[in-house]
Design a protein around this motif. Sequence first.
Motif, PDB file in Angstrom:
ATOM      1  N   VAL A 117      51.421  -6.695  -8.387  1.00  0.00           N
ATOM      2  CA  VAL A 117      50.688  -7.036  -7.173  1.00  0.00           C
ATOM      3  C   VAL A 117      50.067  -8.398  -7.430  1.00  0.00           C
ATOM      4  O   VAL A 117      49.396  -8.581  -8.444  1.00  0.00           O
ATOM      5  CB  VAL A 117      49.585  -5.992  -6.863  1.00  0.00           C
ATOM      6  CG1 VAL A 117      48.766  -6.410  -5.655  1.00  0.00           C
ATOM      7  CG2 VAL A 117      50.202  -4.625  -6.627  1.00  0.00           C
ATOM      8  N   CYS A 152      51.882  -2.396   0.628  1.00  0.00           N
ATOM      9  CA  CYS A 152      51.532  -2.866  -0.708  1.00  0.00           C
ATOM     10  C   CYS A 152      51.994  -1.864  -1.766  1.00  0.00           C
ATOM     11  O   CYS A 152      52.576  -2.240  -2.778  1.00  0.00           O
ATOM     12  CB  CYS A 152      50.031  -3.113  -0.814  1.00  0.00           C
ATOM     13  SG  CYS A 152      49.519  -3.756  -2.413  1.00  0.00           S
ATOM     14  N   GLN A 153      51.745  -0.579  -1.522  1.00  0.00           N
ATOM     15  CA  GLN A 153      52.163   0.433  -2.491  1.00  0.00           C
ATOM     16  C   GLN A 153      53.687   0.544  -2.558  1.00  0.00           C
ATOM     17  O   GLN A 153      54.252   0.760  -3.627  1.00  0.00           O
ATOM     18  CB  GLN A 153      51.524   1.769  -2.147  1.00  0.00           C
ATOM     19  CG  GLN A 153      50.044   1.771  -2.453  1.00  0.00           C
ATOM     20  CD  GLN A 153      49.365   3.072  -2.090  1.00  0.00           C
ATOM     21  OE1 GLN A 153      49.828   3.826  -1.240  1.00  0.00           O
ATOM     22  NE2 GLN A 153      48.240   3.338  -2.743  1.00  0.00           N
ATOM     23  N   CYS A 200      46.374  -2.358  -5.107  1.00  0.00           N
ATOM     24  CA  CYS A 200      46.579  -2.498  -3.663  1.00  0.00           C
ATOM     25  C   CYS A 200      45.267  -2.349  -2.901  1.00  0.00           C
ATOM     26  O   CYS A 200      45.073  -2.997  -1.868  1.00  0.00           O
ATOM     27  CB  CYS A 200      47.610  -1.491  -3.164  1.00  0.00           C
ATOM     28  SG  CYS A 200      49.304  -1.913  -3.659  1.00  0.00           S
ATOM     29  N   TYR A 218      57.627 -10.104  -4.262  1.00  0.00           N
ATOM     30  CA  TYR A 218      56.859 -10.085  -3.014  1.00  0.00           C
ATOM     31  C   TYR A 218      57.386 -11.130  -2.033  1.00  0.00           C
ATOM     32  O   TYR A 218      57.345 -10.926  -0.830  1.00  0.00           O
ATOM     33  CB  TYR A 218      55.382 -10.375  -3.314  1.00  0.00           C
ATOM     34  CG  TYR A 218      54.518  -9.143  -3.385  1.00  0.00           C
ATOM     35  CD1 TYR A 218      54.757  -8.159  -4.321  1.00  0.00           C
ATOM     36  CD2 TYR A 218      53.463  -8.970  -2.511  1.00  0.00           C
ATOM     37  CE1 TYR A 218      53.954  -7.034  -4.395  1.00  0.00           C
ATOM     38  CE2 TYR A 218      52.653  -7.851  -2.576  1.00  0.00           C
ATOM     39  CZ  TYR A 218      52.912  -6.892  -3.510  1.00  0.00           C
ATOM     40  OH  TYR A 218      52.131  -5.781  -3.570  1.00  0.00           O
ATOM     41  N   CYS A 240      49.269   1.126  -9.241  1.00  0.00           N
ATOM     42  CA  CYS A 240      49.475   0.420  -7.974  1.00  0.00           C
ATOM     43  C   CYS A 240      48.319   0.624  -6.996  1.00  0.00           C
ATOM     44  O   CYS A 240      47.907  -0.314  -6.315  1.00  0.00           O
ATOM     45  CB  CYS A 240      50.785   0.863  -7.322  1.00  0.00           C
ATOM     46  SG  CYS A 240      52.247   0.233  -8.174  1.00  0.00           S
ATOM     47  N   CYS A 246      48.559  -2.130   5.491  1.00  0.00           N
ATOM     48  CA  CYS A 246      48.547  -2.988   4.306  1.00  0.00           C
ATOM     49  C   CYS A 246      48.728  -2.147   3.041  1.00  0.00           C
ATOM     50  O   CYS A 246      49.532  -2.481   2.177  1.00  0.00           O
ATOM     51  CB  CYS A 246      47.241  -3.783   4.237  1.00  0.00           C
ATOM     52  SG  CYS A 246      47.131  -4.893   2.816  1.00  0.00           S
ATOM     53  N   MET A 247      47.989  -1.054   2.946  1.00  0.00           N
ATOM     54  CA  MET A 247      48.100  -0.175   1.775  1.00  0.00           C
ATOM     55  C   MET A 247      49.487   0.441   1.678  1.00  0.00           C
ATOM     56  O   MET A 247      50.060   0.534   0.592  1.00  0.00           O
ATOM     57  CB  MET A 247      47.043   0.931   1.822  1.00  0.00           C
ATOM     58  CG  MET A 247      45.647   0.479   1.470  1.00  0.00           C
ATOM     59  SD  MET A 247      45.485  -0.085  -0.234  1.00  0.00           S
ATOM     60  CE  MET A 247      45.652   1.447  -1.123  1.00  0.00           C
ATOM     61  N   ARG A 292      43.837  -5.714  -3.116  1.00  0.00           N
ATOM     62  CA  ARG A 292      44.654  -6.652  -2.333  1.00  0.00           C
ATOM     63  C   ARG A 292      44.383  -6.505  -0.839  1.00  0.00           C
ATOM     64  O   ARG A 292      44.347  -7.491  -0.110  1.00  0.00           O
ATOM     65  CB  ARG A 292      46.141  -6.404  -2.632  1.00  0.00           C
ATOM     66  CG  ARG A 292      47.112  -7.306  -1.931  1.00  0.00           C
ATOM     67  CD  ARG A 292      47.263  -8.590  -2.639  1.00  0.00           C
ATOM     68  NE  ARG A 292      48.267  -9.436  -1.983  1.00  0.00           N
ATOM     69  CZ  ARG A 292      48.397 -10.710  -2.206  1.00  0.00           C
ATOM     70  NH1 ARG A 292      47.643 -11.314  -3.074  1.00  0.00           N
ATOM     71  NH2 ARG A 292      49.293 -11.432  -1.575  1.00  0.00           N
ATOM     72  N   CYS A 293      44.185  -5.294  -0.357  1.00  0.00           N
ATOM     73  CA  CYS A 293      44.001  -5.024   1.070  1.00  0.00           C
ATOM     74  C   CYS A 293      42.533  -4.917   1.473  1.00  0.00           C
ATOM     75  O   CYS A 293      42.235  -4.519   2.606  1.00  0.00           O
ATOM     76  CB  CYS A 293      44.741  -3.741   1.443  1.00  0.00           C
ATOM     77  SG  CYS A 293      46.524  -3.836   1.188  1.00  0.00           S
ATOM     78  N   CYS A 299      54.719  -2.482  -4.557  1.00  0.00           N
ATOM     79  CA  CYS A 299      54.304  -2.324  -5.949  1.00  0.00           C
ATOM     80  C   CYS A 299      55.206  -1.338  -6.678  1.00  0.00           C
ATOM     81  O   CYS A 299      55.553  -1.538  -7.841  1.00  0.00           O
ATOM     82  CB  CYS A 299      52.844  -1.878  -6.026  1.00  0.00           C
ATOM     83  SG  CYS A 299      52.226  -1.732  -7.716  1.00  0.00           S
ATOM     84  N   CYS A 334      55.911  -7.623   2.108  1.00  0.00           N
ATOM     85  CA  CYS A 334      54.782  -7.280   1.254  1.00  0.00           C
ATOM     86  C   CYS A 334      53.538  -8.100   1.612  1.00  0.00           C
ATOM     87  O   CYS A 334      53.643  -9.299   1.839  1.00  0.00           O
ATOM     88  CB  CYS A 334      55.149  -7.540  -0.199  1.00  0.00           C
ATOM     89  SG  CYS A 334      56.630  -6.645  -0.727  1.00  0.00           S
TER      90      CYS A 334
END
Length: 117
Positions: free
Chosen positions: A90, A80-81, A63, A104, A59, A76-77, A66-67, A84, A116
């Motif tokens: 993700v 996201c985690q 992430c 999500y 993850c 965001c992290m 993604r971020c 995930c 998410c």
Amino acid sequence: MALTASVVMIYIGMMMLLLCVPNNHAKMTKYSPAPQPQPPAGNSSMYGATPGSLKPKECTPRCTHRCSKTAFKKPCMFFCQKCCATCLCVPPGTYGNKQYCPCYNTWKTKRGGPKCP
């Protein structure tokens, strides 16, 4: 004179015919579906972008990517985690593409916004 009158009558008849014919092309394009988003080019593998395809230890790197373009990296992290860990996927890219990871889209905040990133 008779020839001119017949040409004018044919011309008027053709114009009336054109006015009566419906414009089907405009109706067809008016209701055409919107194009669907495509995964980013160069990522032919959908590993990690489909539900349940990641292991929890994978993850963090997903992430991080993604971020990578947001100004709010820490929240965001975090989210996201969290997402995930629950969804085990993700979405590809840095924004959007949530149709590849439906979890999500369905996970919402108390106010109804997306949880998410």
